[in-house]
Structure formats: C-alpha cells, structure tokens
Write an enzyme that holds these catalytic residues in place. Sequence first.
Site, PDB file in Angstrom:
ATOM      1  N   PHE A 198     -17.607   6.216 -20.890  1.00  0.00           N
ATOM      2  CA  PHE A 198     -17.275   7.612 -21.193  1.00  0.00           C
ATOM      3  C   PHE A 198     -15.980   7.749 -21.996  1.00  0.00           C
ATOM      4  O   PHE A 198     -15.767   8.765 -22.641  1.00  0.00           O
ATOM      5  CB  PHE A 198     -17.153   8.424 -19.885  1.00  0.00           C
ATOM      6  N   GLU A 251     -23.449   8.997 -19.796  1.00  0.00           N
ATOM      7  CA  GLU A 251     -24.097  10.260 -19.429  1.00  0.00           C
ATOM      8  C   GLU A 251     -23.058  11.351 -19.203  1.00  0.00           C
ATOM      9  O   GLU A 251     -23.413  12.526 -19.069  1.00  0.00           O
ATOM     10  CB  GLU A 251     -24.985  10.074 -18.192  1.00  0.00           C
ATOM     11  N   SER A 266     -17.070  -0.748 -16.827  1.00  0.00           N
ATOM     12  CA  SER A 266     -16.283  -1.353 -15.746  1.00  0.00           C
ATOM     13  C   SER A 266     -16.784  -2.779 -15.465  1.00  0.00           C
ATOM     14  O   SER A 266     -17.909  -3.136 -15.805  1.00  0.00           O
ATOM     15  CB  SER A 266     -16.376  -0.476 -14.507  1.00  0.00           C
ATOM     16  N   CYS A 314      -8.774   1.693 -21.863  1.00  0.00           N
ATOM     17  CA  CYS A 314      -8.788   0.305 -21.371  1.00  0.00           C
ATOM     18  C   CYS A 314      -7.607  -0.478 -21.921  1.00  0.00           C
ATOM     19  O   CYS A 314      -7.340  -1.582 -21.471  1.00  0.00           O
ATOM     20  CB  CYS A 314     -10.086  -0.376 -21.739  1.00  0.00           C
TER      21      CYS A 314
HETATM   22  P1  NAD Z   1     -19.086   2.477 -16.205  1.00  0.00           P
HETATM   23  O1  NAD Z   1     -19.142   1.003 -15.953  1.00  0.00           O
HETATM   24  O2  NAD Z   1     -19.241   3.391 -15.045  1.00  0.00           O
HETATM   25  O3  NAD Z   1     -20.253   2.903 -17.225  1.00  0.00           O
HETATM   26  C1  NAD Z   1     -20.445   2.213 -18.434  1.00  0.00           C
HETATM   27  C2  NAD Z   1     -21.929   2.328 -18.814  1.00  0.00           C
HETATM   28  O4  NAD Z   1     -22.716   1.682 -17.808  1.00  0.00           O
HETATM   29  C3  NAD Z   1     -22.412   3.763 -18.909  1.00  0.00           C
HETATM   30  O5  NAD Z   1     -23.262   3.900 -20.013  1.00  0.00           O
HETATM   31  C4  NAD Z   1     -23.167   3.975 -17.596  1.00  0.00           C
HETATM   32  O6  NAD Z   1     -24.227   4.882 -17.688  1.00  0.00           O
HETATM   33  C5  NAD Z   1     -23.698   2.586 -17.283  1.00  0.00           C
HETATM   34  N1  NAD Z   1     -23.816   2.343 -15.838  1.00  0.00           N
HETATM   35  C6  NAD Z   1     -23.121   2.960 -14.841  1.00  0.00           C
HETATM   36  N2  NAD Z   1     -23.494   2.475 -13.651  1.00  0.00           N
HETATM   37  C7  NAD Z   1     -24.432   1.529 -13.880  1.00  0.00           C
HETATM   38  C8  NAD Z   1     -25.184   0.654 -13.028  1.00  0.00           C
HETATM   39  N3  NAD Z   1     -25.030   0.651 -11.714  1.00  0.00           N
HETATM   40  N4  NAD Z   1     -26.053  -0.194 -13.612  1.00  0.00           N
HETATM   41  C9  NAD Z   1     -26.213  -0.214 -14.945  1.00  0.00           C
HETATM   42  N5  NAD Z   1     -25.515   0.593 -15.790  1.00  0.00           N
HETATM   43  C10 NAD Z   1     -24.640   1.444 -15.278  1.00  0.00           C
HETATM   44  O7  NAD Z   1     -17.752   2.736 -16.994  1.00  0.00           O
HETATM   45  P2  NAD Z   1     -17.095   4.145 -17.371  1.00  0.00           P
HETATM   46  O8  NAD Z   1     -16.546   4.773 -16.138  1.00  0.00           O
HETATM   47  O9  NAD Z   1     -17.986   4.928 -18.226  1.00  0.00           O
HETATM   48  O10 NAD Z   1     -15.872   3.662 -18.295  1.00  0.00           O
HETATM   49  C11 NAD Z   1     -14.629   3.259 -17.804  1.00  0.00           C
HETATM   50  C12 NAD Z   1     -14.544   1.758 -17.661  1.00  0.00           C
HETATM   51  O11 NAD Z   1     -14.780   1.129 -18.913  1.00  0.00           O
HETATM   52  C13 NAD Z   1     -13.163   1.301 -17.230  1.00  0.00           C
HETATM   53  O12 NAD Z   1     -13.311   0.267 -16.291  1.00  0.00           O
HETATM   54  C14 NAD Z   1     -12.540   0.787 -18.514  1.00  0.00           C
HETATM   55  O13 NAD Z   1     -11.518  -0.172 -18.344  1.00  0.00           O
HETATM   56  C15 NAD Z   1     -13.732   0.191 -19.177  1.00  0.00           C
HETATM   57  N6  NAD Z   1     -13.526   0.048 -20.613  1.00  0.00           N
HETATM   58  C16 NAD Z   1     -13.350  -1.201 -21.100  1.00  0.00           C
HETATM   59  C17 NAD Z   1     -13.146  -1.392 -22.444  1.00  0.00           C
HETATM   60  C18 NAD Z   1     -12.976  -2.780 -23.009  1.00  0.00           C
HETATM   61  O14 NAD Z   1     -13.127  -2.929 -24.194  1.00  0.00           O
HETATM   62  N7  NAD Z   1     -12.675  -3.782 -22.205  1.00  0.00           N
HETATM   63  C19 NAD Z   1     -13.099  -0.287 -23.303  1.00  0.00           C
HETATM   64  C20 NAD Z   1     -13.274   0.991 -22.770  1.00  0.00           C
HETATM   65  C21 NAD Z   1     -13.500   1.148 -21.415  1.00  0.00           C
END
Ligand code: NAD
Length: 498
Positions: free
Chosen positions: A149, A176, A226, A281
Amino acid sequence: MAREIIHFIGGRTLDHGARQGDVFNPNTGQVQARVQFGMAATVDAAVEAAAKAFPAWAATNPQRRARVMFAFKALVEKNMDELAHMLSSEHGKVIADSKGDIQRGLEVIEFACGVPHLLKGEYTEGAGPGIDVYSMRQPLGVVAGITPFNFPAMIPMWMFGVAIACGNTFVLKPSEKDPSTPMRLAELMMEAGAPEGVLNVVHGDKEVVDAILDHEAIKAVSFVGSSDIAQYVYARGTANGKRVQAMGGAKNHGIVLPDADFDQVTKDLVGSAFGSAGERCMALPVAVAVGKGTAEALIERILPEIERMKVGISTDPEAAYGPVVSAAHRAKIESYIQMGVDEGATLLADGRGYRLQGYEEGFFIGPTLFDHVKPSMKSYREEIFGPVLQIVRAETFEEAAALPSDHQYGNGVAIFTRNGRAAREFAAKVQVGMVGINVPIPVPVAYHSFGGWKRSAFGDVNQHGPEGVRFYTKIKTVTARWPEGDVGDQAFVIPTMG
Ligand code: NAD
C-alpha cells in the site's frame, strides 16, 4: 452508494468476483469506495489476455516499445495533479509526498525508455573456424507484480515499467488499500499506446495472490510487502518453478557519530522518521547516538521540531505528514508504543490518541520519540512502520556499527559523520543492502538497482536498473557455423572450437 473499483483486463474494465473490500479515506475514516476481490478465474482471464498479447508485443522492436514508455511518461506528467490527489485520498500521504511517489516511479519509466540499450546481446566472431557465438536477451512471457500500500504509484512502475519495456506482458495485483492509482496508471498505459492485454490489473487479497503463484503460465513474480508474506510468496512461487524477487520489511538505522553536523542530522532524522507517517520501507526509525552527549544533543534539537510539526489532512500544504493508512494499522503502531513503554524505554513524545479537529474519525497519530531503546527489546527488533523514532545509545563506533548488521532486517542504513575513513569502513562492512553516507533515505536512482539483504529481500535479483532487466529477461546463446559448400559428414560431428 460507494464507488466500485473493478479489474482491468485486456484493455477493458471487468466486473468479476463476489467479494469486496473497503477503500477508506484515511483523513475522514470513511469508506469512499469498494474494491472488488478477484478469484482464480479472474487471474485466468488476465493471464489469458496477457498471453494473447505477448507474441506481438515481444516481436515489437525495442524502440517502439520504448516509445510507449515515453508517451506514458508524458501522460503521467500531464495528469500529475489528478493522480497525486487520488493517491493521497486513499493512502493518506500529503500531496507533495504523493507527487514524490509518482515522480520516483517515473524515473524508472525514464530508465525503461533506455532499455533497448540493455537488451543488446554479446557477440564473439570466430570462436572456432567459421563459428560465431552470440547471445540475446529475450522476454520471459507473462509476468506478475504484487505491490504494497505504501507506494501505490512508484512500486507498480518499478515492476511493469521494466518488464513491459523488455517485451513481457504483465498482471498487476496492487494493494487492496489504495487501488485507484495503479488502475489509472494502467489506463494511461493504454492511452500511451500499449496494446490491449499488455498491462492487466486484478484486485484482491490472498486468493488472487495464490492464484498468481500457482498459475502455470506466469513465468516470474515480483513482490514487495511485509517479510512473512514475502517469504511465503518466494517459497510458493519458486516451488512452482517461477523466478521470484520478494522484497520485505525493514528497520533502518541512522548511525550518528559525535562529529556529525547535528543540525543537519536532526532535519534528516525528523524528515525520514516521520515523513509519510513513517510508512516508508527506507525510513529511519532508529537513531543510534554514538559516544557521550550525542543522544542529548539530538534530543534537544528533535523535541522542538516535534512540537512544531503539523500533522494534518493530506491536502493541507503545511502538514508534515497525514494520517496512516487504516485504523488497524494505527492500532498496531499504538500497541508498539505501549510495548516500548512496557519494555522500559523512555517515552519522550507520545503520539497516541492524536485527534485532529474536524477529522476526529481520521487515522492520525502524532510523532513519537523514545530514548534508551535497547537491542533486546521486541519494539526495536520488529518493524513498526509508523511515525515513531527510537534512539539507541552506543558507547563506541564498533558497538553502533554492529547493530544494523545484527538486525533481522537489512534494507537500508545511514551513517552521519565527517570522518570519511569511518564511513568508508562502515559502508564496506555493514550487512545491509543500501547504505547512505550523510544521506538519510538512500533509495538508489532508477538506473541503479533497489534491494535489501536478510529478511528485507528474498531472491537474488534486485528491482529496476540493470538487475530489473536481468530479472525480466532470459539469455539465449547461439553458436553458429556457416560452412562453405557441402556440409557432408561434418553434419554428424559435434562441433568443437579447436
Ligand atoms: P503486505 O505484506 O500486507 O501486503 C503486500 C501485498 O501482499 C498486498 O498486495 C496484499 O494484498 C498481499 N497480501 C497481504 N496478505 C497476504 C497473504 N496472507 N497472502 C498473500 N498475499 C497477501 O504489506 P503492506 O502492509 O501493503 O506494505 C507494507 C510493508 O511493505 C512493510 O513491511 C514495508 O516495509 C514493506 N515494503 C518493503 C519495501 C522494500 O522494497 N523492501 C518497499 C515498500 C514496502
């Protein structure tokens, strides 16, 4: 009735799937739209459209593909205000930050405009008698991206920009929580001249992600989110024979040596810890104060900055940052603040319970500062992803330098010092993927590659830049002999170079 956001497949919007999710306006806390959650069949439809588009797109010469990217960049720039407002209203970041999100994505599109240069193969003339050897980089086919997100414009562009310029066709599964901006970007790609099916968007949650990971025709998956989910995506995708890059969470340290320019460091720490409500991040949520007096010098500068800081709605031009993305995320951040208190850290500024007049239902949280945070604390070891800055005190440079290396995450790190030798040694030895020297958010420019180490990234190949091109292409090597006259018996002999 709330606006409905549906899928974008084969150049058209598609209504598909029985379940829906709420899309909030974090400023008001109200549901402003509903996003449809796809199913395995929605992914099938998107892959079918992408697979149909692939042969012609892969055969389109690279400079024509690049021209679509040039046109897309111009269209995004033309629509910058609309896109930034759309992004802010779903994410909660302030307009200037939303423009930054879009701009950093556009820099990858600029890089993608030059991809033809990186698709060139290598050639060896006369590797043997009459034998030439050459290699070519070819696109993989249908590839997919799953995005978080927190950068709903930049991260989709990191992925589809490079993948599509390389000749692949793409299925995007955006977060989403803020799905409108990626949808609009897909429409603009079509307007820029991308043929139908080259970029498809399927909305949803785990069900769609699993369908992507299991779909036989998807050759590669790029994920950012994450760490636990990144690890899951990596394991399931690679078990199914796909190429996977999966970027995870972070807990980046800013190491402050006693010779640093404290006024500048204060600005850098405050901007990088609290900007975008800490939902980056590459934020710096940990400041490591090295040596006697450093923590005090920082605190006496940071506290007045926090008092002055305006937290406001995302369209307020004076706001340093806006609300966090959801009520659930705010509750999680607040629980980490309580955890820090319970673990014995000193709470110097408490952002919990922040209410903005007129926006009492918004997901706001004030800037929070902790001192005397210890490496053994859970609130230090885990990612909070909110406007919380934790100060850890270290007596020596060695003690400080070991902290980011020993941490489970290894996305980014920064060192603030005037001592070139210390900075050089630190950069060489630290077990972290991206290092800043007097630079608080060391996100590499688009023509370098982005990626962390340890639990911040699963897989070997980074995002965008030359690594991105490697991720979205495969190499074929041709060994060619053009014999003079009749081939005769030679046809049955394995060619040797001697
Ligand atoms: P998230 O892991 O909740 O979601 C990321 C994606 O995975 C979304 O599209 C979501 O719909 C999907 N998802 C969620 N739950 C899932 C599941 N159980 N099984 C399969 N898919 C699933 O992450 P978020 O809250 O949207 O974003 C924040 C996180 O992203 C933080 O941890 C941040 O550090 C990380 N991030 C990392 C980078 C990087 O380059 N390392 C960059 C930006 C954000």
